[in-house]
Each structure stands twice: as structure tokens, then as C-alpha cells.
Scaffold this motif. Structure first.
Motif, mmCIF file in Angstrom:
data_model
loop_
_atom_site.group_PDB
_atom_site.id
_atom_site.type_symbol
_atom_site.label_atom_id
_atom_site.label_comp_id
_atom_site.label_asym_id
_atom_site.label_seq_id
_atom_site.Cartn_x
_atom_site.Cartn_y
_atom_site.Cartn_z
ATOM 1 N N SER A 139 0.832 -1.192 0.000
ATOM 2 C CA SER A 139 0.000 0.000 0.000
ATOM 3 C C SER A 139 0.869 1.245 0.000
ATOM 4 O O SER A 139 1.879 1.325 0.689
ATOM 5 N N LYS A 140 0.449 2.208 -0.796
ATOM 6 C CA LYS A 140 1.174 3.487 -0.813
ATOM 7 C C LYS A 140 0.551 4.488 0.143
ATOM 8 O O LYS A 140 1.034 5.596 0.292
ATOM 9 N N GLU A 141 -0.525 4.081 0.748
ATOM 10 C CA GLU A 141 -1.169 4.997 1.687
ATOM 11 C C GLU A 141 -0.285 5.231 2.897
ATOM 12 O O GLU A 141 0.451 4.355 3.327
ATOM 13 N N LYS A 142 -0.427 6.396 3.442
ATOM 14 C CA LYS A 142 0.326 6.743 4.636
ATOM 15 C C LYS A 142 -0.048 5.796 5.777
ATOM 16 O O LYS A 142 -1.216 5.536 6.024
ATOM 17 N N ILE A 162 -8.601 -1.097 5.686
ATOM 18 C CA ILE A 162 -8.598 -0.535 7.030
ATOM 19 C C ILE A 162 -7.209 -0.656 7.642
ATOM 20 O O ILE A 162 -6.323 -1.269 7.062
ATOM 21 N N ASP A 163 -7.039 -0.077 8.819
ATOM 22 C CA ASP A 163 -5.748 -0.108 9.504
ATOM 23 C C ASP A 163 -5.902 -0.923 10.781
ATOM 24 O O ASP A 163 -6.862 -0.739 11.535
ATOM 25 N N ILE A 164 -4.917 -1.786 11.000
ATOM 26 C CA ILE A 164 -5.009 -2.660 12.161
ATOM 27 C C ILE A 164 -3.659 -2.672 12.882
ATOM 28 O O ILE A 164 -2.611 -2.671 12.249
ATOM 29 N N CYS A 165 -3.701 -2.643 14.200
ATOM 30 C CA CYS A 165 -2.464 -2.629 14.987
ATOM 31 C C CYS A 165 -1.765 -3.982 14.894
ATOM 32 O O CYS A 165 -2.421 -5.008 15.073
ATOM 33 N N PRO A 166 -0.445 -3.977 14.629
ATOM 34 C CA PRO A 166 0.266 -5.263 14.533
ATOM 35 C C PRO A 166 0.276 -6.022 15.857
ATOM 36 O O PRO A 166 0.487 -7.233 15.893
ATOM 37 N N LEU A 220 -0.709 4.782 9.471
ATOM 38 C CA LEU A 220 -1.150 5.456 10.692
ATOM 39 C C LEU A 220 -0.549 4.733 11.882
ATOM 40 O O LEU A 220 -0.170 3.571 11.787
ATOM 41 N N ARG A 221 -0.492 5.431 12.998
ATOM 42 C CA ARG A 221 0.044 4.796 14.195
ATOM 43 C C ARG A 221 -1.073 4.414 15.160
ATOM 44 O O ARG A 221 -2.033 5.163 15.342
ATOM 45 N N CYS A 222 -0.892 3.273 15.777
ATOM 46 C CA CYS A 222 -1.867 2.775 16.750
ATOM 47 C C CYS A 222 -1.966 3.772 17.906
ATOM 48 O O CYS A 222 -0.939 4.167 18.468
ATOM 49 N N PRO A 223 -3.174 4.172 18.285
ATOM 50 C CA PRO A 223 -3.318 5.128 19.393
ATOM 51 C C PRO A 223 -2.925 4.518 20.739
ATOM 52 O O PRO A 223 -2.674 5.239 21.696
ATOM 53 N N ALA A 224 -2.840 3.202 20.818
ATOM 54 C CA ALA A 224 -2.478 2.563 22.089
ATOM 55 C C ALA A 224 -0.961 2.395 22.225
ATOM 56 O O ALA A 224 -0.387 2.756 23.242
ATOM 57 N N CYS A 225 -0.304 1.873 21.185
ATOM 58 C CA CYS A 225 1.132 1.570 21.330
ATOM 59 C C CYS A 225 2.009 2.397 20.395
ATOM 60 O O CYS A 225 3.232 2.300 20.463
ATOM 61 N N HIS A 226 1.391 3.165 19.509
ATOM 62 C CA HIS A 226 2.105 4.051 18.575
ATOM 63 C C HIS A 226 2.960 3.325 17.545
ATOM 64 O O HIS A 226 3.792 3.928 16.885
ATOM 65 N N ARG A 227 2.752 2.028 17.402
ATOM 66 C CA ARG A 227 3.414 1.335 16.300
ATOM 67 C C ARG A 227 2.675 1.656 15.010
ATOM 68 O O ARG A 227 1.477 1.962 15.030
ATOM 69 N N LYS A 228 3.393 1.529 13.892
ATOM 70 C CA LYS A 228 2.728 1.722 12.604
ATOM 71 C C LYS A 228 1.750 0.581 12.374
ATOM 72 O O LYS A 228 2.086 -0.585 12.568
ATOM 73 N N MET A 229 0.578 0.952 11.946
ATOM 74 C CA MET A 229 -0.451 -0.071 11.745
ATOM 75 C C MET A 229 -0.348 -0.666 10.348
ATOM 76 O O MET A 229 0.164 -0.047 9.420
ATOM 77 N N ASN A 230 -0.837 -1.886 10.232
ATOM 78 C CA ASN A 230 -0.863 -2.571 8.943
ATOM 79 C C ASN A 230 -2.132 -2.218 8.191
ATOM 80 O O ASN A 230 -3.189 -2.024 8.784
#
Ligand code: ZN
Ligand code: ZN
Length: 124
Positions: free
Chosen positions: A57-60, A81-85, A62-72
Motif C-alpha cells: 500500500s502506498k497509503e500513509k 482498514i488499519d489494524i495494529c500489529p 497510521l500509528r496505533c493510538p495505544a502503542c504508537h506502532r505503525k499499523m498494517n
């Protein structure tokens, strides 16, 4: 909670006894792990069975609001959609949760609730 998309403060809404985080600025919804199951019951499994990870994906990201990791980026039915790893939860941009429920052909009062809440028509 800070909105992962626009950084505004999310507000907590109650939907069928489940507390969801909703961003009043961009209209996105954050569901903590397990909340989709609580909202949709067995139908959540039907949705998850369509789960596909998107690698390029070329989309930016986003970071998980709980752990701030980049979401998949993942595709549920036909919606990205975006999901926390680390599985903290799922981010739905404006209208995406309705889209997933509609595309999944799920008979759920959640959809009516969402429609009322956002007071908009689902465009499909
Ligand atoms: Zn936002
Ligand atoms: Zn996380």
C-alpha cells in the motif's frame, strides 16, 4: 485518545453497550480488540474470514493510538482498514465501518445505529 488520522481528541460513544472511540473531526472510528466481535457477534467471523493483508500500500501508515506502532493496512471484504500489529484494535476511516457491514451483507442493527449517528446515506 488521539485520533490516529488527524490527531484530534476522540470522544467516546456508546454503541450497543460497547464503548467506541469516535473522532468528531474526521469521522473515523477506533475499535479496541474484541469490540467488533461484541458489536457484530458471529458476523464478525464472517468479516474476518475475508481478511487480506496488503503488502504494497502506498497509503500513509497510521500509528496505533495505544502503542504508537505503525499499523498494517488490511482489506476486509473490499474496504482497506488499519489494524495494529499488536492487535490493540482497528481503525476505520469515516464510513468504512458502515461499508464493511454493508458489503458483508450483515443484518445488524449496528448499521442502523451508525447511519443515524452519522446521519448520512451509504453510497454504494
Ligand atoms: Zn480524526
Ligand atoms: Zn497497538
Amino acid at each position: 485518545m488521539e485520533c490516529p488520522r488527524c490527531k484530534a481528541s476522540a470522544v467516546i460513544l456508546e454503541l450497543k453497550d460497547v464503548e467506541i472511540d469516535y473522532c468528531p473531526k474526521c469521522g473515523g472510528i477506533w475499535l479496541d480488540a474484541g469490540e467488533l466481535e461484541r458489536l457484530l457477534g458471529d458476523n464478525a467471523r464472517k468479516i474476518y474470514s475475508t481478511f487480506q493483508k496488503e503488502r504494497f500500500s502506498k497509503e500513509k501508515k497510521l500509528r496505533c493510538p495505544a502503542c504508537h506502532r505503525k499499523m498494517n493496512k488490511v482489506v476486509l471484504i473490499s474496504t482497506r482498514i488499519d489494524i495494529c500489529p499488536k492487535n490493540h484494535g482497528i481503525w476505520f476511516d469515516k464510513g468504512e465501518l458502515q461499508k464493511v457491514i454493508t458489503a458483508g451483507d450483515i443484518n445488524s442493527d449496528v448499521l442502523k445505529f451508525l447511519k443515524d449517528m452519522f446521519n448520512n446515506e451509504i453510497k454504494e
